[in-house]
Design a protein around this motif. Structure first.
Motif, short mmCIF file in Angstrom:
data_model
loop_
_atom_site.label_atom_id
_atom_site.label_comp_id
_atom_site.label_asym_id
_atom_site.label_seq_id
_atom_site.Cartn_x
_atom_site.Cartn_y
_atom_site.Cartn_z
N ARG A 1 -23.55 -28.91 -40.73
CA ARG A 1 -24.91 -28.81 -40.19
C ARG A 1 -24.85 -27.94 -38.94
O ARG A 1 -23.95 -28.08 -38.11
CB ARG A 1 -25.45 -30.20 -39.86
CG ARG A 1 -25.83 -30.97 -41.12
CD ARG A 1 -26.39 -32.33 -40.78
NE ARG A 1 -25.25 -33.12 -40.30
CZ ARG A 1 -25.34 -34.23 -39.60
NH1 ARG A 1 -26.52 -34.70 -39.26
NH2 ARG A 1 -24.27 -34.89 -39.23
N LYS A 2 -25.83 -27.03 -38.84
CA LYS A 2 -25.89 -26.10 -37.72
C LYS A 2 -27.30 -26.13 -37.13
O LYS A 2 -28.25 -26.47 -37.83
CB LYS A 2 -25.58 -24.67 -38.18
CG LYS A 2 -24.18 -24.47 -38.71
CD LYS A 2 -23.96 -23.05 -39.18
CE LYS A 2 -24.59 -22.69 -40.49
NZ LYS A 2 -24.18 -23.42 -41.67
N PRO A 3 -27.43 -25.73 -35.88
CA PRO A 3 -28.77 -25.64 -35.31
C PRO A 3 -29.56 -24.52 -35.98
O PRO A 3 -28.98 -23.59 -36.56
CB PRO A 3 -28.50 -25.33 -33.83
CG PRO A 3 -27.15 -24.74 -33.80
CD PRO A 3 -26.38 -25.35 -34.94
N ALA A 4 -30.87 -24.60 -35.90
CA ALA A 4 -31.74 -23.61 -36.53
C ALA A 4 -31.49 -22.20 -35.98
O ALA A 4 -31.73 -21.22 -36.68
CB ALA A 4 -33.20 -24.01 -36.34
N TRP A 5 -30.99 -22.11 -34.76
CA TRP A 5 -30.78 -20.81 -34.13
C TRP A 5 -29.42 -20.19 -34.45
O TRP A 5 -29.09 -19.11 -33.94
CB TRP A 5 -30.99 -20.90 -32.62
CG TRP A 5 -30.27 -22.05 -31.97
CD1 TRP A 5 -30.77 -23.31 -31.74
CD2 TRP A 5 -28.92 -22.07 -31.48
NE1 TRP A 5 -29.81 -24.09 -31.14
CE2 TRP A 5 -28.68 -23.36 -30.96
CE3 TRP A 5 -27.90 -21.12 -31.41
CZ2 TRP A 5 -27.46 -23.72 -30.39
CZ3 TRP A 5 -26.69 -21.47 -30.84
CH2 TRP A 5 -26.48 -22.76 -30.34
N SER B 1 -23.01 -27.38 -30.32
CA SER B 1 -24.06 -27.93 -31.19
C SER B 1 -23.49 -28.39 -32.53
O SER B 1 -23.87 -29.46 -33.02
CB SER B 1 -25.13 -26.86 -31.43
OG SER B 1 -25.78 -26.54 -30.23
#
Length: 158
Positions: free
Chosen positions: A39-43, A152
């Motif tokens: 899972r990664k941040p949207a950015w 993150s």
């Protein structure tokens, strides 16, 4: 090109190239489990962007390191060059820790040390060659961004 300039270019290029190759050994086979499958941040940038960005940053590092090395005949650049080569070691270590050892928290602490070394390098380069110092600035910005991304990902994937 003077012999000393050629030697500087060859040594700095070899060191930066070795760092890139070392990182590539651990990145390629481990991208899926350590970047694509987490899972990664949207950015987070798309994976294809990392190769071109790092290529440009490594070229800028070669330019900067060579400029400082060439200034060696007229100035004492032991500290700036030492910082330059030490930060290359930490650059490669981050890739090993994050991608091969799969330890994102340790990688985060290591990348913060790397960022400090890059900033120290920029500061010491400034008195030798402002152009060299400015060539290192995009690298510091990218590593700062990578540190935030690393942090993150570590938080989002306990």
């Amino acid at each position: 090109m003077k012999k000393s300039n050629l030697i500087a270019l060859l040594v700095v290029s070899a060191a930066v190239g070795a760092t890139a190759l070392f990182g590539g050994l651990f990145t390629g086979p481990n991208v899926a489990p350590m970047f694509q499958d987490v899972r990664k941040p949207a950015w987070a940038p798309p994976g294809w962007l990392f190769g071109p960005v790092w290529t440009l940053l490594y070229i800028l590092m070669i330019v900067a390191g060579r400029q400082v090395w060439v200034a060696m005949s007229s100035q004492n650049v032991r500290t700036p060059l030492t910082l330059f080569f030490v930060q290359l070691v930490f650059n490669g270590l981050w890739t090993l820790i994050y991608f091969e050892l799969r330890m994102p928290w340790l990688a985060f602490f290591e990348i913060m040390v790397l960022l400090g070394l890059i900033l120290a390098c920029i500061r010491t380069f400034w008195s030798v060659s402002r152009a060299a110092s400015l060539c290192m600035a995009p690298y510091a910005l990218w590593v700062g961004f990578a540190a935030a991304l690393n942090f993150s990902i570590a938080i989002m994937n306990p």
